[in-house]
Motif scaffolding. Structure first.
Motif, PDB file in Angstrom:
ATOM      1  N   GLY A   1      36.658 104.911 -19.998  1.00  0.00           N
ATOM      2  CA  GLY A   1      37.984 105.213 -19.465  1.00  0.00           C
ATOM      3  C   GLY A   1      38.046 105.010 -17.964  1.00  0.00           C
ATOM      4  N   GLY A   2      36.991 105.406 -17.268  1.00  0.00           N
ATOM      5  CA  GLY A   2      36.928 105.200 -15.831  1.00  0.00           C
ATOM      6  C   GLY A   2      36.884 103.729 -15.462  1.00  0.00           C
ATOM      7  N   LYS A   3      36.192 102.941 -16.278  1.00  0.00           N
ATOM      8  CA  LYS A   3      36.115 101.495 -16.027  1.00  0.00           C
ATOM      9  C   LYS A   3      37.484 100.844 -16.235  1.00  0.00           C
ATOM     10  CE  LYS A   3      33.492  97.400 -17.141  1.00  0.00           C
ATOM     11  NZ  LYS A   3      33.604  96.443 -18.150  1.00  0.00           N
ATOM     12  N   VAL A   4      38.178 101.221 -17.302  1.00  0.00           N
ATOM     13  CA  VAL A   4      39.518 100.690 -17.564  1.00  0.00           C
ATOM     14  C   VAL A   4      40.454 101.085 -16.432  1.00  0.00           C
ATOM     15  CG1 VAL A   4      41.506 100.775 -19.121  1.00  0.00           C
ATOM     16  CG2 VAL A   4      39.201 100.643 -20.068  1.00  0.00           C
ATOM     17  N   TYR A   5      40.358 102.337 -15.982  1.00  0.00           N
ATOM     18  CA  TYR A   5      41.174 102.807 -14.857  1.00  0.00           C
ATOM     19  C   TYR A   5      40.893 101.951 -13.617  1.00  0.00           C
ATOM     20  CZ  TYR A   5      43.152 105.761 -11.247  1.00  0.00           C
ATOM     21  OH  TYR A   5      43.888 106.212 -10.185  1.00  0.00           O
ATOM     22  N   ALA A   6      39.616 101.744 -13.314  1.00  0.00           N
ATOM     23  CA  ALA A   6      39.231 100.970 -12.122  1.00  0.00           C
ATOM     24  C   ALA A   6      39.751  99.533 -12.190  1.00  0.00           C
ATOM     25  CB  ALA A   6      37.714 100.977 -11.958  1.00  0.00           C
ATOM     26  N   GLU A   7      39.783  98.966 -13.372  1.00  0.00           N
ATOM     27  CA  GLU A   7      40.210  97.580 -13.541  1.00  0.00           C
ATOM     28  C   GLU A   7      41.724  97.405 -13.573  1.00  0.00           C
ATOM     29  OE1 GLU A   7      38.222  96.561 -17.170  1.00  0.00           O
ATOM     30  OE2 GLU A   7      36.298  96.216 -16.163  1.00  0.00           O
ATOM     31  N   ASN A   8      42.461  98.459 -13.945  1.00  0.00           N
ATOM     32  CA  ASN A   8      43.896  98.302 -14.170  1.00  0.00           C
ATOM     33  C   ASN A   8      44.805  99.249 -13.401  1.00  0.00           C
ATOM     34  OD1 ASN A   8      44.036  96.313 -16.618  1.00  0.00           O
ATOM     35  ND2 ASN A   8      42.368  97.731 -17.059  1.00  0.00           N
ATOM     36  N   CYS A   9      44.295 100.368 -12.945  1.00  0.00           N
ATOM     37  CA  CYS A   9      45.158 101.409 -12.393  1.00  0.00           C
ATOM     38  C   CYS A   9      44.911 101.711 -10.927  1.00  0.00           C
ATOM     39  CB  CYS A   9      44.978 102.701 -13.187  1.00  0.00           C
ATOM     40  SG  CYS A   9      45.103 102.502 -14.975  1.00  0.00           S
ATOM     41  N   VAL A  10      43.696 101.472 -10.474  1.00  0.00           N
ATOM     42  CA  VAL A  10      43.302 101.877  -9.134  1.00  0.00           C
ATOM     43  C   VAL A  10      44.120 101.191  -8.036  1.00  0.00           C
ATOM     44  CG1 VAL A  10      41.438 100.220  -8.680  1.00  0.00           C
ATOM     45  CG2 VAL A  10      41.248 102.560  -7.853  1.00  0.00           C
ATOM     46  N   ALA A  11      44.587  99.987  -8.267  1.00  0.00           N
ATOM     47  CA  ALA A  11      45.353  99.269  -7.242  1.00  0.00           C
ATOM     48  C   ALA A  11      46.603 100.038  -6.832  1.00  0.00           C
ATOM     49  CB  ALA A  11      45.730  97.880  -7.744  1.00  0.00           C
ATOM     50  N   CYS A  12      47.210 100.726  -7.758  1.00  0.00           N
ATOM     51  CA  CYS A  12      48.428 101.500  -7.453  1.00  0.00           C
ATOM     52  C   CYS A  12      48.148 102.990  -7.273  1.00  0.00           C
ATOM     53  CB  CYS A  12      49.463 101.311  -8.556  1.00  0.00           C
ATOM     54  SG  CYS A  12      50.033  99.610  -8.723  1.00  0.00           S
ATOM     55  N   HIS A  13      47.315 103.551  -8.130  1.00  0.00           N
ATOM     56  CA  HIS A  13      47.089 104.995  -8.128  1.00  0.00           C
ATOM     57  C   HIS A  13      45.916 105.416  -7.253  1.00  0.00           C
ATOM     58  CE1 HIS A  13      50.130 105.844 -11.132  1.00  0.00           C
ATOM     59  NE2 HIS A  13      49.698 104.795 -11.794  1.00  0.00           N
TER      60      HIS A  13
ATOM     61  N   ALA B   1      53.181 100.184 -20.409  1.00  0.00           N
ATOM     62  CA  ALA B   1      53.515  98.777 -20.374  1.00  0.00           C
ATOM     63  C   ALA B   1      52.291  97.907 -20.609  1.00  0.00           C
ATOM     64  CB  ALA B   1      54.163  98.440 -19.039  1.00  0.00           C
ATOM     65  N   PHE B   2      51.116  98.413 -20.273  1.00  0.00           N
ATOM     66  CA  PHE B   2      49.907  97.629 -20.469  1.00  0.00           C
ATOM     67  C   PHE B   2      49.633  97.377 -21.943  1.00  0.00           C
ATOM     68  CE2 PHE B   2      49.371  98.882 -16.142  1.00  0.00           C
ATOM     69  CZ  PHE B   2      48.590  97.905 -15.563  1.00  0.00           C
ATOM     70  N   GLY B   3      49.988  98.325 -22.791  1.00  0.00           N
ATOM     71  CA  GLY B   3      49.799  98.152 -24.230  1.00  0.00           C
ATOM     72  C   GLY B   3      50.854  97.255 -24.831  1.00  0.00           C
ATOM     73  N   LYS B   4      52.093  97.431 -24.421  1.00  0.00           N
ATOM     74  CA  LYS B   4      53.178  96.618 -24.954  1.00  0.00           C
ATOM     75  C   LYS B   4      53.050  95.168 -24.539  1.00  0.00           C
ATOM     76  CE  LYS B   4      56.338 100.477 -25.283  1.00  0.00           C
ATOM     77  NZ  LYS B   4      57.493 101.156 -24.752  1.00  0.00           N
TER      78      LYS B   4
ATOM     79  N   ALA C   1      41.279 101.037 -25.587  1.00  0.00           N
ATOM     80  CA  ALA C   1      41.220 101.133 -24.130  1.00  0.00           C
ATOM     81  C   ALA C   1      42.325 102.054 -23.612  1.00  0.00           C
ATOM     82  CB  ALA C   1      41.335  99.754 -23.500  1.00  0.00           C
ATOM     83  N   ILE C   2      43.476 102.015 -24.253  1.00  0.00           N
ATOM     84  CA  ILE C   2      44.586 102.875 -23.844  1.00  0.00           C
ATOM     85  C   ILE C   2      44.239 104.339 -24.086  1.00  0.00           C
ATOM     86  CG2 ILE C   2      47.000 103.482 -24.291  1.00  0.00           C
ATOM     87  CD1 ILE C   2      47.432 100.468 -24.916  1.00  0.00           C
ATOM     88  N   VAL C   3      43.602 104.637 -25.206  1.00  0.00           N
ATOM     89  CA  VAL C   3      43.175 106.009 -25.493  1.00  0.00           C
ATOM     90  C   VAL C   3      42.191 106.484 -24.435  1.00  0.00           C
ATOM     91  CG1 VAL C   3      41.847 107.455 -27.096  1.00  0.00           C
ATOM     92  CG2 VAL C   3      43.578 105.892 -27.968  1.00  0.00           C
TER      93      VAL C   3
END
Length: 80
Positions: free
Chosen positions: A37-49, A1-4, A12-14
């Motif tokens: 990739g770790g930075k993108v994860y920290a900025e967008n995914c860490v809140a949930c995962h 959903a982040f890409g769409k 960044a998605i890759v």
């Protein structure tokens, strides 16, 4: 959903898809910048995962460190 939704660009998605694969010990694409990739994860995914990718079942965020991939574990499936 982040890409769409335009939140993340395709590069960044890759990188984050490969970061997620690495959390469960899966191989990653050669040449992918793991730090990015770790930075993108920290900025967008860490809140949930979570920091370690263990997920939050109460939020519906799956554990990314196990070998259970309901929608596929390859790069293309994760990018989707």
């Amino acid at each position: 959903a982040f890409g769409k939704g335009g939140v993340l660009k395709s590069d960044a998605i890759v990188t984050v898809a490969n970061c997620v694969r690495s959390l469960s010990g899966l191989s990653t694409r050669n040449g992918v910048d793991a730090a990015k990739g770790g930075k993108v994860y920290a900025e967008n995914c860490v809140a949930c995962h979570g920091d370690g990718g263990k997920g939050n079942q109460e939020m519906g965020a799956p554990n990314l460190t196990d070998k259970i991939w309901l929608n596929g574990a390859d790069e293309a499936a994760l990018m989707e």
